[in-house]
Every structure is written in C-alpha cells, then in structure tokens.
Motif scaffolding. Structure first.
Motif, short mmCIF file in Angstrom:
data_model
loop_
_atom_site.label_atom_id
_atom_site.label_comp_id
_atom_site.label_asym_id
_atom_site.label_seq_id
_atom_site.Cartn_x
_atom_site.Cartn_y
_atom_site.Cartn_z
N MET A 1 0.85 -1.20 0.00
CA MET A 1 0.00 0.00 0.00
C MET A 1 0.88 1.24 0.00
SD MET A 1 -3.00 0.95 2.70
CE MET A 1 -4.01 2.40 2.51
N ASP A 2 0.57 2.24 -0.82
CA ASP A 2 1.43 3.39 -0.96
C ASP A 2 1.16 4.48 0.06
OD1 ASP A 2 1.29 3.05 -4.52
OD2 ASP A 2 2.85 2.40 -3.17
N SER A 3 -0.01 4.47 0.69
CA SER A 3 -0.34 5.54 1.61
C SER A 3 0.44 5.39 2.91
CB SER A 3 -1.84 5.55 1.91
OG SER A 3 -2.23 4.33 2.49
N ALA A 4 0.64 6.51 3.60
CA ALA A 4 1.33 6.48 4.87
C ALA A 4 0.51 5.65 5.86
CB ALA A 4 1.51 7.90 5.40
N PRO A 5 1.14 4.77 6.64
CA PRO A 5 0.40 3.93 7.57
C PRO A 5 -0.32 4.75 8.62
CG PRO A 5 2.76 3.78 7.96
CD PRO A 5 2.58 4.53 6.70
N PRO A 6 -1.56 4.40 8.98
CA PRO A 6 -2.30 5.18 9.97
C PRO A 6 -1.55 5.34 11.28
CG PRO A 6 -3.74 3.59 8.87
CD PRO A 6 -2.34 3.29 8.43
N SER A 7 -0.73 4.31 11.66
CA SER A 7 -0.02 4.37 12.92
C SER A 7 0.94 5.55 12.97
CB SER A 7 0.76 3.07 13.16
OG SER A 7 1.69 2.85 12.12
N SER A 8 1.44 6.00 11.80
CA SER A 8 2.40 7.09 11.79
C SER A 8 1.75 8.42 12.17
CB SER A 8 3.06 7.21 10.41
OG SER A 8 2.11 7.54 9.43
N TYR A 9 0.43 8.49 12.15
CA TYR A 9 -0.27 9.72 12.51
C TYR A 9 -0.76 9.70 13.97
CZ TYR A 9 -0.37 10.68 7.49
OH TYR A 9 -0.03 10.91 6.18
N GLN A 10 -0.60 8.57 14.63
CA GLN A 10 -1.08 8.48 16.00
C GLN A 10 -0.31 9.44 16.91
OE1 GLN A 10 -0.89 4.40 17.28
NE2 GLN A 10 -2.52 3.73 15.87
N GLY A 11 -1.03 10.08 17.80
CA GLY A 11 -0.41 11.02 18.72
C GLY A 11 -0.34 12.43 18.20
N HIS A 12 -0.74 12.63 16.94
CA HIS A 12 -0.73 13.98 16.39
C HIS A 12 -2.08 14.66 16.64
CE1 HIS A 12 3.13 13.93 14.25
NE2 HIS A 12 2.89 12.64 14.04
N ARG A 13 -1.99 15.91 17.00
CA ARG A 13 -3.21 16.66 17.34
C ARG A 13 -4.07 16.92 16.11
NH1 ARG A 13 -2.97 22.96 19.36
NH2 ARG A 13 -5.22 23.41 19.23
#
Length: 240
Positions: A1-13
């Motif tokens: 999958m080419d999209s950024a993994p959802p986990s990489s956005y965790q913790g961002h406001r």
C-alpha cells in the motif's frame, strides 16, 4: 500500500489532511516554515513553524517514496547532471538524474565531482531503480565516461552539453529553494530535504505550456487525488 500507515499519525493533534497539506505547501512552493505558518494562520489553522518542520522531516520522504512508487516504469533514456551547491560555505555537488519525461529518478549530494563520485551515483541509481536504461545522456564531464565504462558498459552513452538541457533545467526549482532557505547547513540535511523535495515538487509541475487550461486542470486533479491516496488523506471520511 502506498499511503502512509495510519499508525504514523497516532499522537498527532491535527488530522492527516492538515498535516499532508502543510508538507505539500512547504515542498511545492519556495516558502519558509514561518511563511507556511502565516499562510495557514490566515485560514484559521494555528500550527507553529517548529511543528511544521517536524512534520516535514517525519513525513516528507515517506510521501515522496509513495509518489515514486505510483509512477510507471522510468523511461529508458536517463539524463544526468551535477550542479554546484554550497553547504556552510563549502563547495558540494548535487548529482541528479531525470528520465525523458522529466521525472527525477534520484539525487545525491557529494563533496566531489570525480570518477569515484560518478561511479557511486551510477551504482546507487541501478540499485534504487532496479532497471538499466538504454541510453544515458550527460555533459562532457570526463568522470561520466570513466564511470559509465566501469558500471554500465552495455548502455549507450551520449555526451553532449546541448543534449542535456532536460537535466540542467531540473535544477531550477532547487535553486529557488536554496535561495529561500538561505543555503543548506549540513550535507545530511541537504540530502534529506532534496531527496523529499525532488520526489514531491516535480509531481505538481506538469509541462503546462504543452496543455490547454482544461487539460492542465484535469491533470492536476488527478495528481491531487494521487497525493491524497499516498498520504492517507483519501481514507479520511468526509463530514456530512
């Protein structure tokens, strides 16, 4: 999958569509982090320039890689060129290769412009693209010829300054960014930024002079849709 993994956005406001838009603005236009901060503040989004810097460092290369993976196979004619840049006042060289469509295949910052540097760049290209071109086009720098004979002797090599305008022209957006950033402070920082920048910025610079206005808008709509897919913003549900 080419999209950024959802986990990489965790913790961002902020949600992914905000983060990806900041990263796009910074890499697409010759803007500083503070200018991007001001631009979005006018739209009512409050994010500090330091947060924007961290977002670009964390997501820029990931997005660039996703865009590269969405490209079709690179063309079989590669144009190579090197440009002089200064890093903390010291001379360095930015090596770049583009295909016949003007897509940047790779860049490499080195402090030399000799056969060893050209050989290093050739080997890096073959490893990264996992393909061998039919033709490589360079200027008359003799280091290219020596490296070519050693690394890819079966590939046709055309050495002529007038044939290499495509690669030389691809340096222009980098020059704009270099001026906007008031130069680069470290070799590693220059390599990291330019690698992401070269993967993102050209994707939003189609050859507009060859298109009608409707064709240009249609092409950009497609490219923005691909950006949303690569960053993961396309998966975000829209409010009713």
């Amino acid at each position: 999958m080419d999209s950024a993994p959802p986990s990489s956005y965790q913790g961002h406001r902020y949600p992914v569509e905000i983060i990806s838009h900041y990263v796009w603005l910074y890499h697409r236009f010759p803007l500083s982090f503070r200018e991007v901060e001001e631009l979005m503040l006018q739209r009512g989004v409050l994010v500090s320039h330091e947060t924007i810097r961290r977002w670009c460092a964390k997501f820029g290369q990931t997005y660039a890689n996703g865009l590269r993976h969405r490209r079709l196979w690179p063309g079989d004619t590669w144009h190579l060129d090197e440009a002089f840049i200064k890093i903390n006042g010291e001379p360095h060289y930015l090596w770049r290769v583009v295909d016949a469509d003007g897509d940047v295949l790779d860049i490499l910052v080195q402090n030399r412009r000799d056969t060893a540097a050209a050989r290093c760049f050739f080997r890096r290209l073959l490893k990264k693209t996992r393909t061998v071109p039919r033709v490589v086009v360079t200027d008359r720098l003799r280091s290219y010829g020596a490296a070519h004979r050693e690394v890819m002797p079966s590939v046709e090599h055309r050495s002529h300054k007038g044939l290499n305008n495509r690669a030389e022209n691809s340096h222009q957006p980098t020059r704009q960014r270099e001026r906007a950033m008031k130069g680069f402070r470290s070799t590693g920082g220059a390599q990291r930024f330019l690698a992401a920048f070269s993967g993102i910025s050209p994707r939003f610079r189609p050859r507009r002079h060859l298109m009608t206005a409707p064709e240009y808008r249609a092409e950009m709509t497609v490219r923005f849709a691909i950006w949303d897919q690569v960053t993961g913003a396309a998966a975000v549900p829209t409010a009713a």
